[in-house]
Design a protein around this motif. Structure first.
Motif, PDB file in Angstrom:
ATOM      1  N   SER A 232       0.816  -1.209   0.000  1.00 19.39           N
ATOM      2  CA  SER A 232       0.000   0.000   0.000  1.00 19.39           C
ATOM      3  C   SER A 232       0.849   1.258   0.000  1.00 19.39           C
ATOM      4  O   SER A 232       0.570   2.221  -0.723  1.00 19.39           O
ATOM      5  N   LEU A 233       1.897   1.254   0.796  1.00 22.29           N
ATOM      6  CA  LEU A 233       2.765   2.426   0.872  1.00 22.29           C
ATOM      7  C   LEU A 233       3.552   2.626  -0.419  1.00 22.29           C
ATOM      8  O   LEU A 233       3.822   3.769  -0.818  1.00 22.29           O
TER       9      LEU A 233
ATOM     10  N   ARG B 287      -0.075  14.548  11.298  1.00 20.22           N
ATOM     11  CA  ARG B 287      -1.425  13.979  11.231  1.00 20.22           C
ATOM     12  C   ARG B 287      -1.804  13.629   9.805  1.00 20.22           C
ATOM     13  O   ARG B 287      -2.374  12.555   9.541  1.00 20.22           O
ATOM     14  N   GLN B 288      -1.503  14.524   8.869  1.00 19.20           N
ATOM     15  CA  GLN B 288      -1.828  14.269   7.475  1.00 19.20           C
ATOM     16  C   GLN B 288      -1.074  13.057   6.934  1.00 19.20           C
ATOM     17  O   GLN B 288      -1.646  12.251   6.188  1.00 19.20           O
ATOM     18  N   GLN B 289       0.183  12.925   7.285  1.00 24.29           N
ATOM     19  CA  GLN B 289       0.952  11.770   6.828  1.00 24.29           C
ATOM     20  C   GLN B 289       0.373  10.473   7.402  1.00 24.29           C
ATOM     21  O   GLN B 289       0.257   9.460   6.694  1.00 24.29           O
TER      22      GLN B 289
ATOM     23  N   MET C 234      -1.223   7.286   5.391  1.00 21.17           N
ATOM     24  CA  MET C 234      -0.706   5.937   5.593  1.00 21.17           C
ATOM     25  C   MET C 234      -1.767   4.964   6.078  1.00 21.17           C
ATOM     26  O   MET C 234      -1.509   3.769   6.200  1.00 21.17           O
ATOM     27  N   GLY C 235      -2.976   5.458   6.374  1.00 23.12           N
ATOM     28  CA  GLY C 235      -4.062   4.584   6.795  1.00 23.12           C
ATOM     29  C   GLY C 235      -4.476   4.718   8.237  1.00 23.12           C
ATOM     30  O   GLY C 235      -5.316   3.961   8.717  1.00 23.12           O
ATOM     31  N   PHE C 236      -3.908   5.696   8.951  1.00 27.87           N
ATOM     32  CA  PHE C 236      -4.221   5.889  10.361  1.00 27.87           C
ATOM     33  C   PHE C 236      -4.991   7.200  10.521  1.00 27.87           C
ATOM     34  O   PHE C 236      -4.407   8.261  10.736  1.00 27.87           O
ATOM     35  N   GLY C 237      -6.303   7.113  10.380  1.00 23.86           N
ATOM     36  CA  GLY C 237      -7.165   8.283  10.478  1.00 23.86           C
ATOM     37  C   GLY C 237      -7.812   8.399  11.838  1.00 23.86           C
ATOM     38  O   GLY C 237      -7.312   7.900  12.842  1.00 23.86           O
TER      39      GLY C 237
END
Length: 329
Positions: free
Chosen positions: A124-125, A209-211, A215-218
């Motif tokens: 994914s990354l 936070r945006q990164q 990366m999938g951590f919302g």
């Protein structure tokens, strides 16, 4: 070879091939695993953690004049302690970069995510154009141990990597042949049971936070930490939380940024008995400490910045399984 020798070197390894996959794997398959904590020497950081703070420190190794030791917890997380044992030790590139940024002093700039979806997250990354490294594994033996990948260029304000362990990897996982040793090595005089959060500090909490969201951590929650003069976001990572913070007026966060720049500002631990942990720290530092209402409830902050280059927070075992509060603002 010790885990740190791989991790610190691979934080600077060169790229990975592109692959196709879907969006990042859900963060519920992932949790915070451990931090790498440098002391002024291995004996200094061991003494602080054991005598002043009440942790049980386990032996490690000492190749090339850089020794490591471990503090393991019942939730399978741990702290890896690092320190030099002789003049002119042999640093790999990651160690050298950490030591330059820390100016040879104590502190932490690297942490790991543990995930059971290592391959999915790696793919994914890559699709998201992150410069991830190939997979590396260890230890050097015929028995499966751990696998990890890192980044050519750190996407967050502190270095990070993703790691997974074989089910029967005894040093970090449950060894069915030695259940008593597994239990005893994770019992600490201060009553710590779990790693609950890692606090990153930088000049731009929103960028981190945006990164993490990319990366999938919302599901970040805005938070304030008056105890250290910081504000930012609490980002859930499975049962744990990653705090992305920046200074909020005068306070410890501002002092840390002014003296050393982005790094791990603090770590939170859940304890069985907060009063016991508080008394241990008060005896170790020979001062009275006040409790406060932190993100995880009643908490106490150990005065460890001078000794460890980061803060250690103890709090009562949380009554909720949610790692981030609804809001602290």
């Amino acid at each position: 070879m010790r885990l740190i020798l791989f991790v610190s070197a691979w934080l600077f390894c060169l790229g990975a091939a592109q692959a196709s996959t879907s969006t990042p794997a859900p963060s519920t398959t992932t949790r915070l695993d451990h931090i790498l904590l440098w002391g002024r020497s291995i004996d200094q950081v061991t003494s602080v953690m054991a005598v002043k703070l009440g942790f049980q420190v386990r032996p490690g190794r000492d190749p090339g004049g850089v020794a490591n030791r471990y503090i393991r917890f019942s939730d399978s997380s741990f702290i890896e302690l690092l320190g030099t044992t002789r003049p002119n030790p042999t640093f790999d590139p990651g160690m050298k970069e950490d030591q330059q940024a820390l100016k040879g002093g104590p502190g932490s700039r690297s942490f790991g995510f543990r995930t059971s979806s290592l391959d999915d997250i790696h793919r994914s990354l890559q699709v998201l154009h992150y410069a991830v490294t190939p997979f590396f594994s260890g230890p050097d033996s015929s028995k499966p141990g751990w696998r990890l990948f890192a980044f050519d260029h750190a996407p967050l304000s502190s270095n990070t990597f993703f790691i997974d362990y074989a089910a029967d990897y005894a040093p970090d996982q449950f060894d069915p042949s030695n259940a008593d040793d597994h239990r005893v090595t994770r019992e600490h005089p201060n009553g710590v049971r779990e790693l609950t959060s890692i606090w990153l500090v930088s000049g731009d909490a929103e960028a981190d936070r945006q990164q993490l969201e990319k990366m999938g951590f919302g599901h970040a929650v805005p938070v304030k930490l008056p105890a250290v003069g910081a504000k930012g976001f609490c980002v859930p990572v499975g049962p744990t939380a990653l705090l992305t913070l920046q200074p909020d007026g005068a306070g410890l966060a501002q002092q840390v940024m002014a003296s050393g720049g982005p790094r791990i500002l603090g770590v939170s631990f859940a304890v069985n008995d907060l009063e016991r942990a508080q008394r241990w720290v008060e005896r170790g530092y020979e001062r009275k400490l006040a409790t406060y209402r932190g993100l995880s409830g009643e908490s106490v902050l150990a005065p460890t910045q001078d000794d460890l280059g980061l803060s250690i927070e103890f709090h009562a075992m949380p009554s909720s399984s949610t790692p981030c509060p609804a809001t602290s603002l």
